[in-house]
Design an enzyme around this catalytic site. Structure first.
Site, PDB file in Angstrom:
ATOM      1  N   GLU A   7      -1.447  -8.379   6.994  1.00  0.00           N
ATOM      2  CA  GLU A   7      -2.761  -7.834   7.345  1.00  0.00           C
ATOM      3  C   GLU A   7      -3.485  -8.695   8.374  1.00  0.00           C
ATOM      4  O   GLU A   7      -4.706  -8.841   8.343  1.00  0.00           O
ATOM      5  CB  GLU A   7      -3.589  -7.650   6.079  1.00  0.00           C
ATOM      6  CG  GLU A   7      -2.960  -6.622   5.160  1.00  0.00           C
ATOM      7  CD  GLU A   7      -3.544  -6.601   3.765  1.00  0.00           C
ATOM      8  OE1 GLU A   7      -4.035  -7.660   3.320  1.00  0.00           O
ATOM      9  OE2 GLU A   7      -3.514  -5.545   3.126  1.00  0.00           O
ATOM     10  N   GLU A  90       2.180  -2.089   0.189  1.00  0.00           N
ATOM     11  CA  GLU A  90       1.333  -2.528  -0.927  1.00  0.00           C
ATOM     12  C   GLU A  90       0.719  -1.277  -1.548  1.00  0.00           C
ATOM     13  O   GLU A  90      -0.379  -0.859  -1.174  1.00  0.00           O
ATOM     14  CB  GLU A  90       0.228  -3.490  -0.466  1.00  0.00           C
ATOM     15  CG  GLU A  90       0.729  -4.850  -0.043  1.00  0.00           C
ATOM     16  CD  GLU A  90      -0.408  -5.818   0.276  1.00  0.00           C
ATOM     17  OE1 GLU A  90      -1.573  -5.523  -0.084  1.00  0.00           O
ATOM     18  OE2 GLU A  90      -0.146  -6.861   0.894  1.00  0.00           O
TER      19      GLU A  90
END
Length: 485
Positions: A7, A90
């Site tokens: 991220e 995720e």
């Protein structure tokens, strides 16, 4: 598959850095692996966090409940043609919880339905978390908001409301619901489901006060101490986790003084004493925190010489996501006394490696006069201190230590740091103790209580988790991602 960044596009924008990570990974791991990145499923994140082409696969994550297929369509733009299998790297099965929040939960039926939407069209998902866990020792993470002072440390438990719980249990609705969805799309029958782990409630254990932390630091070899004109960070003196004691001397004012620390990471407990009066207990003043930083008054002590100021700073966990990820710890600004900076500091890293030795130091609680004095008290005076006890068992199994009635601190079982407790804030009341930490026969518990202990100095070993302590607020997901340890 090896993930080179996580991220990064949410808070970074540095292609040279990403390309360097690729070179580093190839140098050590060779060419027979797939490298990949994960970014939130929005264009702005993927533009900054990915490497276009076929050298690095770009995966996405997003809030459970979002429509996955527009996210996967966007994902294709950042991968080579024909090389963009839809992957949620995720898939959030639950959520984390910070101290002071209500324990986070998500519905089993809802979570399973969201997974079904991905698998029904041949998409893939990595369950985050498949198995909840524990932030043993000092390894919990933390998060923040737009301001780095909006600091929120994670609980010791990272159960996450995952289908496999912190203790490895699977007899729950979420595990069964997700398993049912996976079975629909699996070409082979799924393996049989194991039973839950055995747990034992070993009962109530009486502790005794072994020593005050203040006394043990005075007996510590000062070869590790660092002196400086101004306070320095924990990292600057080689203390990456845990605690550092900062001390200096000052001349008290007749009506007391006011202490302020503009920048402290993360929690500072203030203690004062007379420099030359070793027989007199120090005075516990109060707490200054990163998230509620306010000056505190120092009472005036009648001393033959100067007053000594002790500031015990706790690193409560580093930020692991966002703009403020370079999260130094300790006192990061001047310390002001009545508006003037205080100089000439001694910094002492607090080692907690030999906690069992604290059992033999100053066993105060065995003094009958002390026990008589405690009977009439509703709450013991706050001062960081060690408490220890032992218990004998014949059957070794998972268990939990309940800290209801205690304030805040660290617990050790057989020299292993099982994490932080803070039931006065909550929501976590009990710390998980997995069976491999225990042994047949005698087991030793050492507790560092930073404030006031439970009045009867007892802890209880129970066979269940408990997240009902403190006055909590609801944990809220942010954006497209989970802010994880």
């Amino acid at each position: 598959m090896v993930q080179i960044e996580n991220e990064f596009g949410s808070y970074g924008d540095d292609k040279a850095y990403l390309h360097y990570l690729v070179k580093l990974a190839r140098r050590h791991l060779g060419d027979d692996i797939i490298l990949y990145t994960t970014d939130g499923g929005e264009r702005v994140n993927l533009e900054k966090g990915t490497i276009r082409g076929d050298a690095v696969f770009s995966a996405v994550d997003f809030t459970t409940g979002d429509n996955p297929w527009p996210k996967f369509k966007l994902q294709k733009e950042f991968n080579a043609p024909g090389k963009s299998p839809p992957l949620s790297s995720e898939f959030y099965t639950g959520w984390l919880t910070h101290w002071g929040e209500t324990i986070a939960t998500t519905g089993a039926v809802f979570t399973a339905a969201c997974l079904d939407k991905i698998l029904a069209k041949n998409g893939s998902a990595v369950l985050y978390m498949a198995h909840g866990g524990t932030n043993f020792g000092f390894y919990n993470g933390a998060n923040t908001g737009d301001d780095e002072s909006a600091y929120k440390p994670d609980l010791t438990s990272y159960d996450y409301d995952a289908p496999i719980s912190e203790s490895g249990d699977v007899d729950n609705a979420k595990y069964k619901a997700l398993r049912s969805v996976i079975a629909k799309y699996s070409p082979q029958p799924l393996a049989s489901v194991p039973s839950n782990n055995d747990k034992v409630a070993y009962g109530r254990i009486k502790l005794h006060k072994s020593s005050f932390l203040y006394d043990t630091t005075r007996m510590t070899d000062l070869a590790d101490a660092v002196e400086s004109e101004n306070p320095v960070s924990m990292e600057a003196i080689g203390q990456m986790f845990g605690f550092v004691s900062y001390s200096s001397y000052y001349t008290p004012q007749g009506n007391g003084s006011v202490l302020s620390i503009p920048k402290v990471h993360d929690r500072a407990q203030v203690i004062i004493s007379c420099a030359e009066d070793s027989g007199r207990r120090p005075t516990y003043v109060g707490v200054i925190t990163r998230w509620s930083n306010k000056p505190i008054p120092l009472p005036s002590l009648t001393c033959e010489s100067k007053n000594q100021l002790f500031i015990l700073v706790e690193n409560m966990g580093r930020l692991n996501y966002g703009t403020y990820i370079f999260d130094r710890k300790g006192i990061l600004s001047p310390v002001y006394l009545d508006g003037r900076p205080l100089h000439n500091w001694t910094m002492l890293p607090i080692s907690l490696e030999n906690v069992n030795e604290a059992r033999d130091i100053n066993p105060i609680i065995h003094d009958p006069m002390t026990r008589k004095r405690l009977k009439g008290q509703k709450k013991l005076d706050p001062e960081p201190a060690f408490y220890s006890g032992c218990f004998n068992i014949t059957k070794v199994a998972d268990t939990y230590i309940s800290f209801r009635g205690w304030s805040k601190g660290i617990a050790f079982v057989n020299k292993i740091n099982i994490g932080r407790f803070w039931p006065s804030v909550g929501p976590q009341c009990n710390l998980y103790v997995p069976a491999p930490i225990l042994r047949q026969g005698e087991n030793i518990v050492v507790v560092l209580e930073l404030e006031s202990p439970k009045l009867d100095l007892s802890v209880s070993f129970v066979d269940y988790p408990d997240f009902t302590c403190g006055a909590q607020t609801r944990s809220k997901p942010r954006g497209n991602r989970v802010l994880a340890s």
